[in-house]
Design a protein around this motif. Structure first.
Motif, short mmCIF file in Angstrom:
data_model
loop_
_atom_site.label_atom_id
_atom_site.label_comp_id
_atom_site.label_asym_id
_atom_site.label_seq_id
_atom_site.Cartn_x
_atom_site.Cartn_y
_atom_site.Cartn_z
N ASN A 3 2.59 13.99 8.72
CA ASN A 3 3.54 13.07 9.34
C ASN A 3 2.81 12.12 10.30
N THR A 4 1.92 12.68 11.12
CA THR A 4 1.17 11.85 12.07
C THR A 4 0.28 10.85 11.34
N PHE A 5 -0.40 11.30 10.29
CA PHE A 5 -1.30 10.45 9.51
C PHE A 5 -0.52 9.31 8.84
N VAL A 6 0.61 9.65 8.24
CA VAL A 6 1.42 8.64 7.55
C VAL A 6 1.95 7.61 8.56
N CYS A 7 2.36 8.07 9.72
CA CYS A 7 2.86 7.13 10.74
C CYS A 7 1.76 6.18 11.20
N LYS A 8 0.53 6.69 11.32
CA LYS A 8 -0.59 5.82 11.69
C LYS A 8 -0.87 4.80 10.58
N LEU A 9 -0.77 5.24 9.33
CA LEU A 9 -0.94 4.31 8.21
C LEU A 9 0.15 3.24 8.23
N MET A 10 1.35 3.64 8.59
CA MET A 10 2.45 2.67 8.68
C MET A 10 2.16 1.61 9.73
N SER B 27 -1.16 19.99 7.18
CA SER B 27 0.10 20.60 7.58
C SER B 27 1.16 19.51 7.58
N PRO B 28 2.44 19.87 7.47
CA PRO B 28 3.49 18.85 7.54
C PRO B 28 3.39 17.99 8.79
N MET C 140 8.04 15.67 0.19
CA MET C 140 7.61 14.27 0.29
C MET C 140 8.78 13.31 0.18
N PHE C 141 9.78 13.67 -0.62
CA PHE C 141 11.00 12.86 -0.71
C PHE C 141 11.67 12.77 0.66
N ASP C 142 11.77 13.91 1.32
CA ASP C 142 12.41 13.94 2.64
C ASP C 142 11.59 13.16 3.67
N ALA D 5 0.82 -1.21 0.00
CA ALA D 5 0.00 0.00 0.00
C ALA D 5 0.85 1.26 0.00
N PHE D 6 0.47 2.21 -0.85
CA PHE D 6 1.14 3.51 -0.95
C PHE D 6 0.07 4.60 -0.80
N LEU D 7 0.38 5.65 -0.06
CA LEU D 7 -0.52 6.79 0.03
C LEU D 7 -0.40 7.62 -1.25
N ALA D 8 -1.53 7.78 -1.96
CA ALA D 8 -1.52 8.53 -3.22
C ALA D 8 -1.56 10.03 -2.99
N HIS D 9 -0.95 10.76 -3.90
CA HIS D 9 -0.97 12.23 -4.00
C HIS D 9 -1.27 12.95 -2.66
N PRO D 10 -0.36 12.91 -1.70
CA PRO D 10 -0.64 13.50 -0.38
C PRO D 10 -0.97 14.99 -0.41
N VAL D 11 -0.56 15.71 -1.43
CA VAL D 11 -0.85 17.14 -1.47
C VAL D 11 -2.35 17.41 -1.47
N GLN D 12 -3.13 16.47 -1.98
CA GLN D 12 -4.57 16.69 -2.12
C GLN D 12 -5.31 16.69 -0.78
N TYR D 13 -4.65 16.24 0.28
CA TYR D 13 -5.33 16.16 1.58
C TYR D 13 -5.18 17.44 2.39
N ARG D 14 -4.41 18.37 1.87
CA ARG D 14 -4.27 19.70 2.46
C ARG D 14 -3.98 19.64 3.97
#
Length: 285
Positions: free
Chosen positions: A203-210, A198-199, A232-234, A187-196
């Motif tokens: 970060n918190t959302f992605v860590c929960k997905l992980m 804050s960094p 996003m690369f960083d 699973a990959f999170l698609a186009h994160p910019v669309q969720y508007r």
């Protein structure tokens, strides 16, 4: 610049305008080497695409884009799926299909009461097995003279506050990641910019997905600015996530988006993308 890797593209199995075969032929004409077939909530385009790519130099990565909805926000999870016949996952997709069908029924019923002649059968005229979305309804509105463009159709009829907007039932993005992972996919999170977000919130959302099995992040996408791609690369680097790239190609339904183009705007794809390709090649053995 046309890149040799595009891991996010749609066909007429969902809301793209190219049939799976046409998409493969288009990718071959552009000399793309690796293509992800990632229709919304369906594997309906995968078999035809694989058959069309037989005996060619194009490698197809069968996938999906699960459409989740939580707390008023849409989230899209890309799944790269080596087993598109997984029984549990197909049952999960069927549950998503029922949710979407119920919403479509509400939209069409409301439109019909107001005199629109729209019927579901007509929305399937380009592909009898397609997963119907609001995009198909918007296209019908344009083709029948009720809006000048799909954007106007959404703005006038289908967005929150409009007469034919009906909210989705909740679809948990964390469960989507879990279901993809349990089925042997990544699973990959698609186009994160669309969720508007804050960094910090992202970060918190992605860590929960992980925590639920997220393997990667769509770092390079048509909607990402060069600055956002770097951000996003960083983030992916810091969290040791795989990186993907994609145009999010829909053919004529997104006329300003082109297959193999519009992402990694600073130039060549970085080595990390080629590492992801090798990762996926092992997954699909």
């Amino acid at each position: 610049m046309i890149h040799p890797i595009d891991l996010h593209a749609h066909t007429t199995a969902s809301d793209g305008s190219f049939s799976p075969r046409e998409l493969v032929e288009h990718a071959l004409s552009l000399e793309i080497k690796y293509l992800g077939i990632t229709d919304h909530d369906t594997f309906g385009g995968v078999k035809e695409a694989l058959k069309a790519a037989e005996s060619s130099k194009l490698r197809i990565f069968p996938g999906i884009e699960v459409s989740a909805f939580s707390e008023g926000k849409n989230y899209h999870i890309l799944g790269f799926m080596p087993d598109t016949e997984n029984r549990r996952f197909l049952e999960y997709l069927e549950s998503l299909s029922r949710i979407r069908a119920q919403r479509n029924k509400k939209i069409l019923s409301a439109m019909q009461k107001d005199g629109f002649t729209i019927i579901e059968l007509e929305l399937r005229k380009y592909n009898s097995c397609t997963m119907i979305t609001r995009s198909h309804i918007a296209r019908w509105l344009v083709e029948n003279g009720h809006a000048a463009s799909k954007n106007e159709a959404f703005t006038k009829f289908l967005l929150p506050g409009c007469p034919y907007y009906f909210p989705k039932d909740p679809i948990d993005p964390f469960q989507a990641v879990e279901e993809i992972t349990l089925a042997g996919g990544k699973a990959f999170l698609a186009h994160p910019v669309q969720y508007r977000m804050s960094p910090e919130d992202l970060n918190t959302f992605v860590c929960k997905l992980m925590d639920h099995g997220l393997a990667g992040l769509e770092v390079f996408h048509t909607d990402h600015s060069p600055e956002y791609e770097k951000e996003m690369f960083d983030l992916a680097k810091r969290l040791s996530l795989k990186m993907s790239c994609g145009s999010d190609f829909h053919g004529k339904n997104k006329p300003t988006v082109f297959l193999g183009e519009g992402y990694s705007k600073d130039g060549e794809l970085p080595e990390e993308i080629f590492e992801t390709v090798e990762f996926l090649k092992k997954l699909y053995r």
